[in-house]
Design a protein around this motif. Structure first.
Motif, mmCIF file in Angstrom:
data_model
loop_
_atom_site.group_PDB
_atom_site.id
_atom_site.type_symbol
_atom_site.label_atom_id
_atom_site.label_comp_id
_atom_site.label_asym_id
_atom_site.label_seq_id
_atom_site.Cartn_x
_atom_site.Cartn_y
_atom_site.Cartn_z
ATOM 1 N N TYR A 57 -1.040 0.824 7.693
ATOM 2 C CA TYR A 57 -0.735 -0.484 7.101
ATOM 3 C C TYR A 57 -0.364 -1.489 8.179
ATOM 4 O O TYR A 57 -0.630 -2.685 8.038
ATOM 5 C CB TYR A 57 0.406 -0.338 6.096
ATOM 6 C CG TYR A 57 0.266 -1.268 4.914
ATOM 7 C CD1 TYR A 57 -0.519 -0.903 3.831
ATOM 8 C CD2 TYR A 57 0.888 -2.504 4.898
ATOM 9 C CE1 TYR A 57 -0.672 -1.746 2.748
ATOM 10 C CE2 TYR A 57 0.745 -3.356 3.826
ATOM 11 C CZ TYR A 57 -0.038 -2.976 2.750
ATOM 12 O OH TYR A 57 -0.194 -3.830 1.681
ATOM 13 N N LEU B 31 -3.551 -3.026 9.473
ATOM 14 C CA LEU B 31 -4.095 -3.945 8.467
ATOM 15 C C LEU B 31 -3.342 -5.268 8.506
ATOM 16 O O LEU B 31 -3.951 -6.349 8.529
ATOM 17 C CB LEU B 31 -3.980 -3.320 7.076
ATOM 18 C CG LEU B 31 -4.320 -4.251 5.908
ATOM 19 C CD1 LEU B 31 -5.798 -4.610 5.918
ATOM 20 C CD2 LEU B 31 -3.928 -3.616 4.569
ATOM 21 N N LEU C 221 0.211 -8.035 -0.313
ATOM 22 C CA LEU C 221 0.347 -7.054 0.763
ATOM 23 C C LEU C 221 1.705 -6.356 0.700
ATOM 24 O O LEU C 221 1.806 -5.151 0.925
ATOM 25 C CB LEU C 221 0.168 -7.744 2.115
ATOM 26 C CG LEU C 221 -1.253 -8.217 2.450
ATOM 27 C CD1 LEU C 221 -1.244 -9.165 3.639
ATOM 28 C CD2 LEU C 221 -2.162 -7.026 2.736
#
Length: 307
Positions: free
Chosen positions: A155, A158, A220
């Motif tokens: 993550y 990302l 997110l």
């Protein structure tokens, strides 16, 4: 130091920083990795609010757009089992649409009246988040929202990619015709209208873009923590974003990025003060505003340019 030298120094510093960020997860534990991921989220919030600040307006409902993106993405994932990309895009578009719809009536007033209008919107949505139990889960929130990555490290990369994209877009916008129009509106909105600028259209575009990015950050966030609750989107969070933007420097992408780092890093550094943390943060903000009216980044950039 001339302008070319300052620009070259900035480019080299940014490149070195990106290289360090790419290798940093190898040397950090889960706690520090989490702090970096939250910093990326707050950079997105301060960079997006900077679009509104550049034209001389202060929005007190930015955390609400953050919440709209989080709830839309979370609900689609939890109740409709929508794919990650679909829920993320829907949250961002939902927040962007809410920003445009709010902008139509809110931008008919200026100054503190606009700030009060955004505060009212924030209070209304806070009640919706807390009391619409069938959809938002109310005070219980929503749990069990899946993450597309099994580890924090996945993550992290990302988030790093999305933050870099957000910063690049912000830099391009602020240095484009739209960015110059935002500055013109900030300096003299009546003169901007006389020059032929459709000020309402420009303000709606900037506000919609700001709320869209905030909604993307919310989506997110909810997929990272696998949980969403109304307490995540209170007035205090909006104040923290405003504080970060002002301390970093309004009107510049670098200042907004620094503001996001400050908004996360300063409370962490002041954690030992416990209940006095927000008082100390307010005192620091007052000092910065008095000693560095252009913000930390703006003041340092100006000093380097003069040298």
């Amino acid at each position: 130091m001339n302008q070319w030298s300052v620009r070259s120094f900035r480019n080299v510093a940014v490149l070195v920083l990106l290289i360090c960020l790419c290798f940093m997860p190898r040397f950090l534990n889960e706690y520090l990795l989490n702090i970096l991921i939250m910093t990326f989220l707050w950079i997105m919030l301060t960079v997006s609010l900077n679009f509104v600040g550049t034209m001389g307006y202060i929005s007190i409902c930015h955390a609400t757009f953050y919440g709209i993106g989080a709830y839309v993405a979370g609900i689609l994932t939890f109740k409709a089992e929508a794919p990650f990309v679909v829920s993320l895009a829907s949250g961002a578009l939902g927040a962007g649409l809410a920003g445009v719809l709010l902008g139509f009536p809110a931008f008919r007033v200026r100054g503190h009246y606009f700030a009060i209008a955004t505060l009212a919107f924030s209070l209304i949505l806070s009640l919706v988040f807390s009391n619409w139990h069938e959809v938002t889960g109310g005070d219980r929130g929503l749990t069990g929202i899946f993450s597309p990555f099994l580890t924090s490290r996945g993550y992290y990369f990302l988030m790093l990619g999305i933050v870099v994209l957000t910063v690049v877009v912000s830099h391009l916008v602020l240095n484009s015709r739209l960015g110059r129009q935002l500055v013109t509106i900030r300096e003299d909105e009546d003169l901007a209208q006389q020059m032929g600028i459709n000020t309402m259209q420009v303000k709606l575009v900037a506000f919609g873009l700001a709320s869209l990015v905030a909604g993307l950050a919310g989506g997110l966030m909810v997929h990272y923590v696998n949980f969403v609750h109304p307490d995540f989107f209170t007035f205090g969070y909006s104040f923290s974003v405003i504080m970060g933007m002002l301390m970093g420097g309004v009107g510049t992408t670098g200042g907004a990025v620094l503001g996001g780092v400050i908004a996360v890093g300063l409370p962490e550094l002041l954690r030992f003060t416990v209940g006095w943390r927000y008082i100390v943060m307010g005192f620091v903000l007052i000092l910065v505003m008095i000693l560095m009216p252009k913000g930390i980044y703006g003041t340092l950039s100006h000093s380097l340019s003069k040298r």
